[in-house]
Design a protein around this motif. Structure first.
Motif, PDB file in Angstrom:
ATOM      1  N   THR A 265      -4.485   8.453   6.312  1.00 39.86           N
ATOM      2  CA  THR A 265      -3.185   8.302   5.636  1.00 39.86           C
ATOM      3  C   THR A 265      -2.783   9.608   4.963  1.00 39.86           C
ATOM      4  O   THR A 265      -1.616  10.003   4.982  1.00 39.86           O
ATOM      5  CB  THR A 265      -3.265   7.193   4.559  1.00 39.86           C
TER       6      THR A 265
ATOM      7  N   ALA B  93       0.851  -1.201   0.000  1.00 44.18           N
ATOM      8  CA  ALA B  93       0.000   0.000   0.000  1.00 44.18           C
ATOM      9  C   ALA B  93       0.884   1.248   0.000  1.00 44.18           C
ATOM     10  O   ALA B  93       0.580   2.237  -0.686  1.00 44.18           O
ATOM     11  CB  ALA B  93      -0.932  -0.013   1.205  1.00 44.18           C
TER      12      ALA B  93
ATOM     13  N   VAL C 179      -8.346   6.319   4.300  1.00 45.13           N
ATOM     14  CA  VAL C 179      -7.595   7.089   3.300  1.00 45.13           C
ATOM     15  C   VAL C 179      -7.300   8.488   3.839  1.00 45.13           C
ATOM     16  O   VAL C 179      -6.189   9.004   3.693  1.00 45.13           O
ATOM     17  CB  VAL C 179      -8.379   7.163   1.973  1.00 45.13           C
TER      18      VAL C 179
ATOM     19  N   ARG D  69      -5.802   4.043  -3.211  1.00 43.24           N
ATOM     20  CA  ARG D  69      -6.129   3.408  -1.935  1.00 43.24           C
ATOM     21  C   ARG D  69      -7.621   3.067  -1.845  1.00 43.24           C
ATOM     22  O   ARG D  69      -7.994   2.035  -1.284  1.00 43.24           O
ATOM     23  CB  ARG D  69      -5.692   4.298  -0.770  1.00 43.24           C
TER      24      ARG D  69
END
Lengths: 264, 175
Positions: free
Chosen positions: A257, A155, A254, A244
């Motif tokens: 992040t 990821a 998301v 993502r």
């Protein structure tokens, strides 16, 4: 104690001196599994600092980077293969995804090899690290391995590849941009099935969630030991939100992040 | 008289078990075989073996057995697979797998296709034809790789002949 260490006043018997000045202390073995087999062409190192890390603009930087990526794809292949041989009783559906991942990672390694050889590189020209395999395969839970390999390393790769596609296009290196585009499509699939199966494995047995948390903590320490400050300082990619989301992260995940300060 | 539905189900479930075993064998060898080119070929073939197993496992349901049902083959064959899986030398691994096991399986599929009714059992026929095509490609790729890497061409002919003989002396896989 090593005589050179003694002369340098280093008490750690497993430490080594790098470049005549920097001291490399031994790894904490509990953070790593044994490494995979490599043939005689490869010089396998333990730390990022021991590798060839050419700065951007250096004539060998791209070739060296492609060579490193090739070996990392081999590491991913080996880790996925271990997931198949170590967990024979897991659900057939997730085993099919793992088998497909093996083929994808093998293909990626070939893609990187083809390009760096075209640009004058040779297999084994630069030292390699097998930290991914050594971190991932120490855990005896498939959920933990998927969380580290697919949901963390891969990821994180989505973010890096998206930036690299743009950079390659800006540099007029369309061949490299095309390679990355093919790679990221596959990686999204790998992250997606991991997200799906981590949830299923957590529902099936909530102890898996605890195993993931414990594994993530160890993996984080191991990664820091490999990379050191030198390998991570200034390396920060913006989250690939679209990638993502396609990979099965929730909007909330998301956003966390994308805005690392938002949850502090 | 041809094969009954029950006979077909048992045969297909046994073939499925074998392909899962082949997939796991290749997976086990991938990190422990030093040669990078070998790892990359095994990685591709893991997926081939998995797809074969999956197709056979879907067919078991159609033959009145559970979905993705596997039946352990006869002991002699299980022991042969285990012995080859435990090999540590890359040349022996490749010759055991691609020169003994896969050609032996191909002969068994050919025998099944001769025996079954191509109309009544048409879906199995299609699957086995596909499996045979895939296996032929895998064997061809392994030969090309061994020609490319001369160190892998150092085959212990006595050993491989013994493996082939053992394989061919097992009359049927279905236990």
């Amino acid at each position: 104690m090593d005589r050179g260490n003694e002369e340098a006043g280093i008490s750690d018997p497993h430490a080594r001196i790098l470049d005549g000045s920097r001291i490399l202390h031994a790894f904490d073995a509990s953070l790593f599994a044994p490494g995979p087999a490599r043939d005689g062409r490869f010089a396998v190192k333990e730390r990022w600092i021991e590798c060839s890390n050419f700065p951007v603009g250096h004539p060998e930087q791209v070739v060296q980077f492609l060579h490193r990526q090739m070996n990392e794809e081999v590491d991913s292949l080996e880790s996925s293969a271990r997931n198949l041989s170590d967990f024979p009783d897991e659900d057939w559906e997730v085993r099919m995804y793992l088998a497909r991942q093996c083929a994808d990672e093998a293909r990626h390694a070939r893609m990187f090899r083809r390009l760096f050889e075209k640009r004058g590189g040779t297999v084994g020209q630069y030292p390699v690290l097998n930290f991914q395999y050594r971190i991932i395969t120490q855990f005896d839970s498939l959920a933990a391995r998927l969380a580290i390999q697919n949901r963390s390393f891969e990821a994180g790769g989505l973010d890096a590849i998206t930036v690299s596609i743009e950079q390659a296009r800006k540099d007029g290196d369309f061949e490299l941009a095309e390679l990355y585009e093919a790679q990221i499509a596959d990686e999204i699939t790998h992250v997606r099935f991991a997200n799906e199966w981590i949830r299923k494995l957590g529902e099936k047995n909530p102890a898996n969630l605890l195993r993931i948390a414990q594994a993530m903590e160890i993996a984080s320490k191991a990664f820091a030991a490999v990379m050191g400050k030198e390998g991570t300082e200034g390396v920060n990619y913006p989250a690939d939100k679209q990638g993502r989301l396609e990979a099965g992260f929730t909007r909330e995940e998301v956003e966390i992040t994308a805005n690392p300060m938002s949850h502090t | 008289m041809g094969l009954s539905v029950s006979d077909r189900g048992k045969a297909v479930a046994t073939f499925r078990y074998v392909h899962v075993e082949l997939m796991e064998t290749l997976a086990q060898w991938t990190p422990t075989s030093p040669e990078m080119e070998v790892k990359l070929m095994l990685g591709e073939h893991i997926w081939d073996a998995a797809q074969n197993a999956d197709a056979l496992g879907k067919r078991t349901r159609e033959l009145r057995l559970p979905l993705q049902h596997g039946l352990k083959p006869v002991d002699a064959y299980v022991h042969l697979l285990q012995e080859i899986r435990q090999e540590r030398d890359t040349s022996r691994r490749l010759s055991g797998f691609y020169d003994a096991i896969l050609p032996g399986l191909d002969a068994r599929y050919h025998a099944y296709l001769e025996q079954t009714d191509a109309l009544l059992d048409a879906p199995t026929v299609r699957i086995l034809e596909q499996v045979r095509n895939t296996s032929a490609r895998m064997i061809r790729q392994s030969r090309e790789l061994r020609a490319e890497l001369p160190t892998l061409g150092k085959i212990d002919y006595g050993w491989i002949e013994a493996m082939k003989k053992r394989e061919s002396r097992i009359p049927t896989l279905v236990s």
